[in-house]
Design an enzyme around this catalytic site. Structure first.
Site, PDB file in Angstrom:
ATOM      1  CD  GLU A  42      11.817  13.182   9.193  1.00 35.86           C
ATOM      2  OE1 GLU A  42      10.683  12.762   9.482  1.00 35.86           O
ATOM      3  OE2 GLU A  42      12.635  12.517   8.524  1.00 35.86           O
ATOM      4  N   GLY A  64      -4.997   3.615  -0.950  1.00 37.57           N
ATOM      5  CA  GLY A  64      -5.828   4.129   0.127  1.00 37.57           C
ATOM      6  C   GLY A  64      -4.977   4.832   1.152  1.00 37.57           C
ATOM      7  N   GLY A  65      -5.569   5.073   2.301  1.00 38.70           N
ATOM      8  CA  GLY A  65      -4.865   5.848   3.324  1.00 38.70           C
ATOM      9  C   GLY A  65      -4.713   5.075   4.619  1.00 38.70           C
ATOM     10  CB  CYS A 118      14.573   9.406   5.660  1.00 39.04           C
ATOM     11  SG  CYS A 118      15.451   8.305   4.525  1.00 39.04           S
ATOM     12  CD  GLU A 148      14.875   0.799   6.905  1.00 37.46           C
ATOM     13  OE1 GLU A 148      15.578   1.814   7.099  1.00 37.46           O
ATOM     14  OE2 GLU A 148      15.286  -0.354   7.089  1.00 37.46           O
ATOM     15  CE  LYS A 185      -1.654   2.674   2.984  1.00 35.90           C
ATOM     16  NZ  LYS A 185      -1.496   3.955   2.232  1.00 35.90           N
ATOM     17  N   GLY A 213      -4.214   1.007   5.528  1.00 38.05           N
ATOM     18  CA  GLY A 213      -2.946   0.647   6.160  1.00 38.05           C
ATOM     19  C   GLY A 213      -3.176  -0.103   7.466  1.00 38.05           C
TER      20      GLY A 213
HETATM   21  P1  NAD Z   1       3.769   8.831   6.739  1.00 37.25           P
HETATM   22  O1  NAD Z   1       4.259   8.135   7.959  1.00 37.25           O
HETATM   23  O2  NAD Z   1       2.876   9.993   6.912  1.00 37.25           O
HETATM   24  O3  NAD Z   1       2.959   7.786   5.807  1.00 37.25           O
HETATM   25  C1  NAD Z   1       3.556   6.634   5.303  1.00 37.25           C
HETATM   26  C2  NAD Z   1       2.496   5.617   4.934  1.00 37.25           C
HETATM   27  O4  NAD Z   1       1.811   5.176   6.099  1.00 37.25           O
HETATM   28  C3  NAD Z   1       1.433   6.091   3.967  1.00 37.25           C
HETATM   29  O5  NAD Z   1       1.221   5.080   3.000  1.00 37.25           O
HETATM   30  C4  NAD Z   1       0.212   6.263   4.862  1.00 37.25           C
HETATM   31  O6  NAD Z   1      -1.013   6.133   4.158  1.00 37.25           O
HETATM   32  C5  NAD Z   1       0.410   5.135   5.843  1.00 37.25           C
HETATM   33  N1  NAD Z   1      -0.250   5.262   7.145  1.00 37.25           N
HETATM   34  C6  NAD Z   1      -0.547   6.385   7.861  1.00 37.25           C
HETATM   35  N2  NAD Z   1      -1.070   6.065   9.046  1.00 37.25           N
HETATM   36  C7  NAD Z   1      -1.131   4.702   9.113  1.00 37.25           C
HETATM   37  C8  NAD Z   1      -1.548   3.772  10.095  1.00 37.25           C
HETATM   38  N3  NAD Z   1      -2.041   4.153  11.272  1.00 37.25           N
HETATM   39  N4  NAD Z   1      -1.433   2.454   9.811  1.00 37.25           N
HETATM   40  C9  NAD Z   1      -0.924   2.024   8.639  1.00 37.25           C
HETATM   41  N5  NAD Z   1      -0.530   2.862   7.665  1.00 37.25           N
HETATM   42  C10 NAD Z   1      -0.615   4.188   7.906  1.00 37.25           C
HETATM   43  O7  NAD Z   1       5.077   9.185   5.902  1.00 37.25           O
HETATM   44  P2  NAD Z   1       5.271  10.143   4.640  1.00 37.25           P
HETATM   45  O8  NAD Z   1       4.976  11.550   5.036  1.00 37.25           O
HETATM   46  O9  NAD Z   1       4.582   9.586   3.459  1.00 37.25           O
HETATM   47  O10 NAD Z   1       6.849   9.969   4.388  1.00 37.25           O
HETATM   48  C11 NAD Z   1       7.792  10.772   5.005  1.00 37.25           C
HETATM   49  C12 NAD Z   1       8.434  10.079   6.191  1.00 37.25           C
HETATM   50  O11 NAD Z   1       9.069   8.883   5.767  1.00 37.25           O
HETATM   51  C13 NAD Z   1       9.538  10.915   6.823  1.00 37.25           C
HETATM   52  O12 NAD Z   1       9.457  10.822   8.224  1.00 37.25           O
HETATM   53  C14 NAD Z   1      10.813  10.255   6.318  1.00 37.25           C
HETATM   54  O13 NAD Z   1      11.937  10.464   7.134  1.00 37.25           O
HETATM   55  C15 NAD Z   1      10.404   8.826   6.267  1.00 37.25           C
HETATM   56  N6  NAD Z   1      11.265   8.058   5.353  1.00 37.25           N
HETATM   57  C16 NAD Z   1      12.173   7.181   5.881  1.00 37.25           C
HETATM   58  C17 NAD Z   1      13.038   6.473   5.047  1.00 37.25           C
HETATM   59  C18 NAD Z   1      14.054   5.500   5.595  1.00 37.25           C
HETATM   60  O14 NAD Z   1      14.579   4.705   4.828  1.00 37.25           O
HETATM   61  N7  NAD Z   1      14.364   5.534   6.879  1.00 37.25           N
HETATM   62  C19 NAD Z   1      12.952   6.656   3.668  1.00 37.25           C
HETATM   63  C20 NAD Z   1      12.011   7.553   3.167  1.00 37.25           C
HETATM   64  C21 NAD Z   1      11.160   8.237   4.018  1.00 37.25           C
END
Ligand code: NAD
Length: 496
Positions: free
Chosen positions: A398, A222-223, A299, A265, A191, A227
């Site tokens: 962050e 979806g969102g 990140c 991650e 997803k 998830g």
């Molecule tokens: P986010 O955490 O807002 O969302 C990520 C995903 O989680 C989306 O698909 C979202 O729909 C889903 N999601 C949200 N709430 C959920 C829940 N309760 N249960 C299951 N799924 C849920 O992240 P973002 O804003 O899309 O991405 C940015 C973040 O990702 C930053 O914090 C960045 O540092 C991190 N990131 C980390 C790495 C790494 O390798 N460490 C790489 C890229 C991005």
């Protein structure tokens, strides 16, 4: 002109495309605010059907029962098919994410494919591990004859994997889940972020093209609700997640009642240490450029610049001058260095932090506002603060935008202490003329990686991941597949 893959109007599971039962959601180009397409959205029933397909494919399908070489052949076919679509994928990412075209090809498409190709190589070299012979006394007859035996450790696919990913490097993040999980013999429901659905759905087309067995790779959109279902369902054995720290914690909690393996991650607030002996011009130029990559939405980008007090004025002046030279605008234009943030909500968050920095007494040396002449799109300026202390919100949180903070230090010990004074532990960087000293300092930094004097290393073979709240587990490198495998020890007697 239609953006590649944005004509996909269905979700993909059980080896077929299905009309979305939850309708569609507009996907916006963050540079123009125009709708690029209406993306399909899966219903809860469709997420359920995708999990069922992945479970069936794991329990009864050929995929987990194939040899590693047979799976590697299929994943290699996938890699070749993706390479052939390199230009279209890059065009999609520029439109979905807003990443500058000039860096998208290499960072968002080519590098992920190199990582996948390295993983295929590691998979082909996988062998069961034979442990040394062991002699053990008989617990029921301690003075009687002892037994002699051996152990072989085999690695088996972990099971059904849910993969949930963020928006900033969508092709990389999706591929970084699909590649190792499939090589290991797992089946998957992916997803993606609702901001970047097409960068995931395109894998459905590739799965069809290469003849991947039904149910091995399923893609739902979806969102949060979708998830959540992927984390709570008892038919899922593991959740692998790339995204923010807060959502990572929620995912652990959601997965806890069914005791799934969780691989995370997460975010970072990485420090760049500029020692007294460093080339301050090049360190400052690099710092200002790096925070502009993908508009700071990376990140591992170092955003805390720990600069020796003697260099601080020169560092600030150079960083401001270089930041001012970065061309901001429509990322599809190859002359542009930095595109927009993903959405207005992200820009508001960045602007909120800039305001917090100002009110806490940090001194703005460049940026801080919106670039002139760009009325549409979620653009922001490359922003650098000086006179920052590590307890300020702009140094601890962050921001996920092109914002850097200069913090002074006087001794190496102080620099390490400040670098480690963070709840994150993803990445770090050191600039120094004394590379051996830099190496010793790198050993003291509590992060999953450290770049010394701009070294990018052999990324395709280096494990990457977080300490502390930056995550659990590693991606890439020789151990990548292990995240998706069980180890099984088989004991046998010798001489019977
Ligand atoms: P986010 O955490 O807002 O969302 C990520 C995903 O989680 C989306 O698909 C979202 O729909 C889903 N999601 C949200 N709430 C959920 C829940 N309760 N249960 C299951 N799924 C849920 O992240 P973002 O804003 O899309 O991405 C940015 C973040 O990702 C930053 O914090 C960045 O540092 C991190 N990131 C980390 C790495 C790494 O390798 N460490 C790489 C890229 C991005």
């Amino acid at each position: 002109m239609t953006i590649p893959y944005t004509d996909i109007s269905q979700v993909y599971y059980d080896g077929a495309w299905h009309d979305p039962q939850a309708g569609t959601e507009p996907v916006i180009n963050p540079a123009t605010e125009e709708v690029i397409a209406a993306a399909p959205v899966a219903s809860a029933q469709q997420v359920d059907a995708a999990i069922a397909a992945a479970r069936e494919a794991f329990d009864h399908g050929p995929w987990p029962r194939m040899s590693m070489d047979e799976r590697a052949d299929m994943v290699e076919k996938m890699a070749r098919a993706l390479r052939a679509k390199h230009a279209q994928i890059a065009q999609l990412i520029v439109a979905e994410v807003g990443c500058a075209a000039g860096i998208t090809h290499l960072m968002q498409v080519d590098n992920p494919l190199r990582l996948l190709e390295a993983a295929i190589g590691h998979a082909r070299r996988e062998q069961p591990e034979r442990l040394p012979i062991d002699i053990t006394p008989n617990p029921f007859a301690p003075d009687g004859p002892r037994s002699i035996g051996g152990t072989t450790v085999v690695r088996e696919p972990l099971g059904v994997v849910s993969a949930i990913t963020g928006y900033n490097f969508p092709f990389l993040l999706n591929l970084a889940k699909i590649g190792p999980a499939l090589l290991a013999g797992c089946t998957m429901v992916l997803k993606p972020s609702p901001f970047t659905p097409f960068s995931a759905l395109l894998f459905g087309q590739v799965a069809e093209e290469i003849g991947l067995p039904a149910g091995v790779l399923n893609i739902v959109t979806g969102g949060i609700e979708e998830g959540q279902l992927l984390c709570t369902d008892e038919r899922v054995d593991m959740v692998t997640f790339t995204g923010s720290e807060g959502v990572g914690a929620q995912i652990m909690a959601q997965a806890a009642p069914t005791l799934k393996k969780v691989h995370l991650e997460l975010g970072g607030k990485s420090a760049l240490i500029v020692r007294e002996d460093a080339d301050v011009q090049s360190a400052a130029a690099m710092a200002a450029t790096v925070i502009s990559i993908n508009a700071g939405q990376g990140c591992a980008i170092p955003t805390r610049f720990l600069v020796h007090e003697s260099l601080r004025p020169a560092f600030a002046a150079t960083a401001a001058a270089v930041a001012g030279q970065i061309a901001i605008g429509n990322p599809a234009d190859p002359a542009i260095g930095m595109g927009p943030l993903i959405r207005e909500s992200q820009r508001s968050k960045v602007e909120h932090f800039i305001e917090l920095g100002r009110s806490a007494g940090a001194r703005l040396v460049c940026g801080g506002g919106r670039p002139a002449g760009l009325d549409k799109g979620f653009f922001t300026e490359v922003t650098v603060f000086d006179d920052v202390t590590n307890d300020m919100a702009i140094a601890q949180e962050e921001i996920f935008g092109p914002v850097g903070c200069i913090i002074g230090f006087s001794t190496d010990e102080e620099a390490i202490r400040i670098a480690n004074d963070s709840r994150y532990g993803l990445n770090g960087a050191i600039q120094t003329a004394d590379a051996a000293k830099g190496y010793e300092m790198a050993l003291q930094i509590r992060t999953g990686s450290v770049s010394l004097n701009g070294g990018t290393g052999t990324m395709s073979d280096a494990p990457i991941g977080g300490y502390k709240r930056s995550g659990i587990g590693r991606e890439y490198g020789p151990g990548w597949l292990r995240e998706y495998q069980h180890e099984k020890s088989i004991f046998y007697p010798i001489g019977k």
